[in-house]
Enzyme design. Structure first.
Site, PDB file in Angstrom:
ATOM      1  N   HIS A 236       0.813  -1.220   0.000  1.00 23.43           N
ATOM      2  CA  HIS A 236       0.000   0.000   0.000  1.00 23.43           C
ATOM      3  C   HIS A 236       0.854   1.281   0.000  1.00 23.43           C
ATOM      4  O   HIS A 236       0.714   2.140  -0.877  1.00 23.43           O
ATOM      5  CB  HIS A 236      -0.883   0.046   1.256  1.00 23.43           C
ATOM      6  CG  HIS A 236      -1.718  -1.175   1.486  1.00 23.43           C
ATOM      7  ND1 HIS A 236      -2.832  -1.467   0.744  1.00 23.43           N
ATOM      8  CD2 HIS A 236      -1.613  -2.176   2.398  1.00 23.43           C
ATOM      9  CE1 HIS A 236      -3.391  -2.571   1.189  1.00 23.43           C
ATOM     10  NE2 HIS A 236      -2.672  -3.032   2.187  1.00 23.43           N
ATOM     11  N   ASP A 237       1.695   1.405   1.033  1.00 25.05           N
ATOM     12  CA  ASP A 237       2.285   2.714   1.310  1.00 25.05           C
ATOM     13  C   ASP A 237       3.308   3.196   0.277  1.00 25.05           C
ATOM     14  O   ASP A 237       3.356   4.405  -0.010  1.00 25.05           O
ATOM     15  CB  ASP A 237       2.902   2.711   2.717  1.00 25.05           C
ATOM     16  CG  ASP A 237       1.823   2.582   3.789  1.00 25.05           C
ATOM     17  OD1 ASP A 237       0.636   2.762   3.466  1.00 25.05           O
ATOM     18  OD2 ASP A 237       2.175   2.302   4.949  1.00 25.05           O
TER      19      ASP A 237
END
Ligand code: BDR
Ligand code: CA
Length: 307
Positions: A236-237
């Site tokens: 995600h990040d």
């Protein structure tokens, strides 16, 4: 010239990758930490640990230890009790530069032109900074965040963890009037996944950081396998970092995005106006697709570059 960023994070396995990536792709003016995947003292220690292992000389400032209004919640199922479960944990000898991330964000934005804020955890620190110093909104280049979703959530059917964990902060950020807001939500981040072949390659590479990351990915992937039956786990990040440094890898669509702060079933939902012909005023560039092969290669090369 590399973009100047403040990385606001709650490490977190994928936050760790975001730190390593940002340090290679950006001028990271500060790392700020927030309560999220784990309590603040752990997310701060985890950010310091990644900097220590990777030899990064970036100041780490601890921030908010709880959301604006709702009680603090964490994500031990995804990240373990420490927020970085998996590898044996070395002693952390680096220390935080301060316990006032909000002050750091305000002062850094005021003293540098065109800083990107890159939040990859709950948005508490960013919202507090905007509330305390509204002038920073005009000074920043933009906000590139990991959070939300166009479609299904992860912590609830409708909400993604970072937005759900502090929905009131998220609404302040989406409503801030920042000239650019990029959103990497779950609809996007699930396109960029790390599977067993990446882990094998990192182990084959050897060295402190690749081996540590391989152990982290093992734990992280096992959780996704058990909970969701996935054979590869979403990164995600790093997407929020890449949306600043490699926007050409993405497709974006301008949308109006608001956050449901109160709904019994929908708290923390990012409400994205997808109506054809809507007269809604877009406040956000929503990421819809990513060249995952290119992004994954970059992530692998970056992790290996630390040796
Ligand atoms: C987000 O929540 C955390 O578990 C991850 O670090 C990521 O920022 C995904 O929903
Ligand atoms: Ca995170």
């Amino acid at each position: 010239m590399n973009p100047k960023i403040i990385l606001d994070c709650d490490p977190g396995h994928d936050d760790a990758v975001a730190i390593l990536l940002a340090a290679r792709e950006c001028e990271v003016l500060a790392i700020t930490t927030v309560s999220g995947n784990a309590p603040l003292h752990l997310t701060t220690a985890n950010a310091l640990l990644i900097c220590q292992l990777a030899g990064l000389d970036i100041p780490v400032h601890a921030g908010a230890d709880r959301p604006l209004l709702v009680p603090a919640a964490h994500a031990p199922r995804a990240h373990g009790a420490t927020g970085l479960d998996g590898p044996p944990r070395p002693e952390v000898y680096l220390e935080a530069a301060s316990a006032d991330a909000v002050r750091c964000i305000i002062d850094t934005v005021r003293s540098h032109d065109d800083v990107w804020l890159v939040p990859v955890g709950p948005l508490t620190n960013i919202a507090l900074a905007i509330r305390q110093a509204p002038d920073i909104v005009e000074r920043i280049a933009g906000i590139s965040l990991m959070g939300g979703a166009v479609g299904a959530g992860n912590v609830t059917p409708t909400a993604e963890f970072n937005i759900w964990a502090d929905p009131h902060a998220a609404q302040i950020v989406f409503g801030s009037g920042a000239r650019v807001i990029r959103m990497a939500g779950l609809n996007l981040t699930h396109q960029l996944c790390v599977g067993p072949e990446v882990i094998t390659a990192l182990r084959a590479e050897g060295g402190t950081v690749p081996s540590f990351m391989a152990d982290l990915f093992d734990f992280y992937l096992a959780g996704y396998r058990e909970r969701a039956g996935l054979e590869a786990a979403p990164m995600h990040d790093p997407c929020a970092v890449l949306a600043v440094t490699r926007p050409e890898l993405f497709t974006f669509g301008a949308r109006q995005v608001d956050v449901e702060t109160e709904g019994g079933l929908t708290r923390g939902m990012t409400v994205v106006d997808e109506r054809p012909g809507t007269d809604a005023v877009p406040n956000c560039d929503v990421a819809f697709s990513i060249d995952a092969a290119a992004a994954l290669e970059l992530i692998g090369d970056t992790v290996c570059s630390y040796g």
